[in-house]
Design a protein around this motif. Structure first.
Motif, PDB file in Angstrom:
ATOM      1  N   UNK A 107     -24.332  36.662  23.823  1.00  0.00           N
ATOM      2  CA  UNK A 107     -24.168  37.912  24.572  1.00  0.00           C
ATOM      3  C   UNK A 107     -24.240  37.663  26.075  1.00  0.00           C
ATOM      4  N   UNK A 108     -25.102  36.702  26.475  1.00  0.00           N
ATOM      5  CA  UNK A 108     -25.228  36.378  27.901  1.00  0.00           C
ATOM      6  C   UNK A 108     -23.918  35.792  28.432  1.00  0.00           C
ATOM      7  N   UNK A 109     -23.239  34.999  27.578  1.00  0.00           N
ATOM      8  CA  UNK A 109     -21.978  34.393  27.981  1.00  0.00           C
ATOM      9  C   UNK A 109     -20.803  35.370  27.919  1.00  0.00           C
ATOM     10  N   UNK A 110     -20.960  36.447  27.169  1.00  0.00           N
ATOM     11  CA  UNK A 110     -19.829  37.335  26.892  1.00  0.00           C
ATOM     12  C   UNK A 110     -19.403  38.111  28.136  1.00  0.00           C
ATOM     13  N   UNK A 111     -18.158  38.565  28.091  1.00  0.00           N
ATOM     14  CA  UNK A 111     -17.623  39.414  29.154  1.00  0.00           C
ATOM     15  C   UNK A 111     -18.443  40.710  29.209  1.00  0.00           C
ATOM     16  N   UNK A 112     -19.076  41.013  30.370  1.00  0.00           N
ATOM     17  CA  UNK A 112     -19.973  42.185  30.414  1.00  0.00           C
ATOM     18  C   UNK A 112     -19.253  43.527  30.325  1.00  0.00           C
ATOM     19  N   UNK A 113     -17.938  43.542  30.485  1.00  0.00           N
ATOM     20  CA  UNK A 113     -17.239  44.825  30.493  1.00  0.00           C
ATOM     21  C   UNK A 113     -16.596  45.149  29.142  1.00  0.00           C
ATOM     22  N   UNK A 114     -16.231  44.122  28.394  1.00  0.00           N
ATOM     23  CA  UNK A 114     -15.558  44.381  27.118  1.00  0.00           C
ATOM     24  C   UNK A 114     -16.348  43.844  25.922  1.00  0.00           C
ATOM     25  N   UNK A 115     -16.610  42.535  25.946  1.00  0.00           N
ATOM     26  CA  UNK A 115     -17.244  41.930  24.774  1.00  0.00           C
ATOM     27  C   UNK A 115     -18.703  42.337  24.617  1.00  0.00           C
ATOM     28  N   UNK A 116     -19.443  42.355  25.712  1.00  0.00           N
ATOM     29  CA  UNK A 116     -20.883  42.635  25.611  1.00  0.00           C
ATOM     30  C   UNK A 116     -21.183  44.028  25.043  1.00  0.00           C
ATOM     31  N   UNK A 117     -20.539  45.109  25.548  1.00  0.00           N
ATOM     32  CA  UNK A 117     -20.802  46.414  24.912  1.00  0.00           C
ATOM     33  C   UNK A 117     -20.417  46.440  23.440  1.00  0.00           C
TER      34      UNK A 117
END
Length: 337
Positions: free
Chosen positions: A171-181
């Motif tokens: 989750x830390x590596x994920x895209x904060x705008x699309x993947x993380x949510x």
């Protein structure tokens, strides 16, 4: 059929039927039992139902797929929990405590991170769950000091914590705008986005794994005995154990890939089923499957109706499962064996 099995089966089917009626009747577009039967009869007979097209759309495209997915996920988690509890001879074991759910979640989150399709996400979830259960079993078996049941449970907690850290890292590596949510909401557990196209990838592995576990339910009675006694009865425990673990992990992974982490179902429902029909796995496994489907269907209906916005399933199952687990701990003063 014994009277207790008949009563337990009747109760399980009653809960499932109640869950189906409530799932269609509650919500922004309520569908009464009469309307539901009319639309089903129109589908079978080929005659027009006479009901508004919007109502048919709600049933076939919105609420119907969600109802089926809830029943499949609930049955899968309940059957997996029942199999794990019998295999490890431990009433505390569930797909969550053994790390199967966390392992499947890590595999699925990695699949989302790499933008894989639903088949890739399910495959990642299955591999992750299998590795997690294998690691818990190997490490728990290697700890020979103290209570083996406690060692297995604590190992599951530790491995689950490690897998949770892995999920946090992805989750830390994920895209904060699309993947993380997407990952965050998915991990809380939800069936809100279930569509017709999602049912087949869920139905295939759940049906296959459940059929294997139901077919092996009589042998689970022998597997619940100590290893030496099971072998003395002529049972080849090694391949059978692998088959049960693989099938239980498959149905768990399919559920996690479809709906996220929904905890406590695999722990609570097997105990409810055992209370209804007794410890015989020949009766326990099918009863748990029916009961699990109805249980999660009612939970899902609560999730989308009790508040102004939908409540994640994982939160509701935890709220209900936690007091049950405390009761279980309090009632096991004489030991877990």
């Amino acid at each position: 059929m014994s009277p207790s099995f008949a009563r337990g089966t009747l109760f399980a089917f009653g809960l499932l039927a109640l869950g189906v009626v409530l799932a269609f009747a509650l919500g922004r577009f309520p569908v009464g039992p009469g309307d539901l039967l009319r639309i089903l009869w129109a589908e079978v007979s080929g005659q027009p139902s006479g009901l508004p097209p919007q109502l048919e759309t709600v049933i076939w495209n919105i609420r119907g797929p969600r109802v089926i997915a809830a029943m499949l996920c609930g049955a899968a988690l309940a059957v997996a929990g029942t199999a794990f509890q019998g295999l490890f001879r431990n009433p505390l074991v569930s797909p969550d405590i053994l790390g199967a759910s966390s392992g499947a979640a890590l595999g699925a989150v990695v699949g989302i991170y790499f933008s894989l399709g639903i088949v890739g996400i399910q495959l990642g979830a299955f591999i992750g769950g299998l590795i997690a259960v294998g690691a818990v079993y190997v490490v728990g078996s290697a700890i020979r000091r103290g209570d083996p049941v406690l060692a297995l449970v604590l190992t599951g907690v530790v491995i689950g914590s490690l897998l949770g850290a892995g999920i946090g890292l992805v989750k830390y590596w994920a895209d904060p705008y699309n993947q993380l949510p997407a990952m965050t909401f998915w991990l809380l557990g939800s069936l809100a986005g279930t569509a017709k196209a999602d049912l087949l990838p869920l139905l295939g592995p759940v049906a296959l794994g459940s059929v294997v576990l139901i077919a092996l339910r009589w042998r689970m009675n022998v597997m619940s005995l100590p290893e030496e006694e099971a072998r003395a009865l002529g049972l080849n425990t090694g391949p059978l154990r692998v088959a049960i673990v693989a099938a239980a992990t498959m149905v768990t992974a399919a559920s996690v890939a479809a709906a996220g982490i929904i905890g406590w179902v695999g722990l609570v429902v097997p105990h409810l089923a055992r209370f209804l029909v007794g410890p015989d796995f020949g009766k326990l496994v099918p009863t748990a499957a029916i009961l699990g489907g109805g249980y999660l269907l009612i939970i899902d209906t609560l999730a989308r109706t009790i508040g102004p916005v939908e409540t994640p399933l994982g939160i509701l199952t935890a709220v209900i499962g936690t007091p049950f687990f405390i009761w279980l701990l309090a009632s096991a003063r004489g030991g877990w064996s």
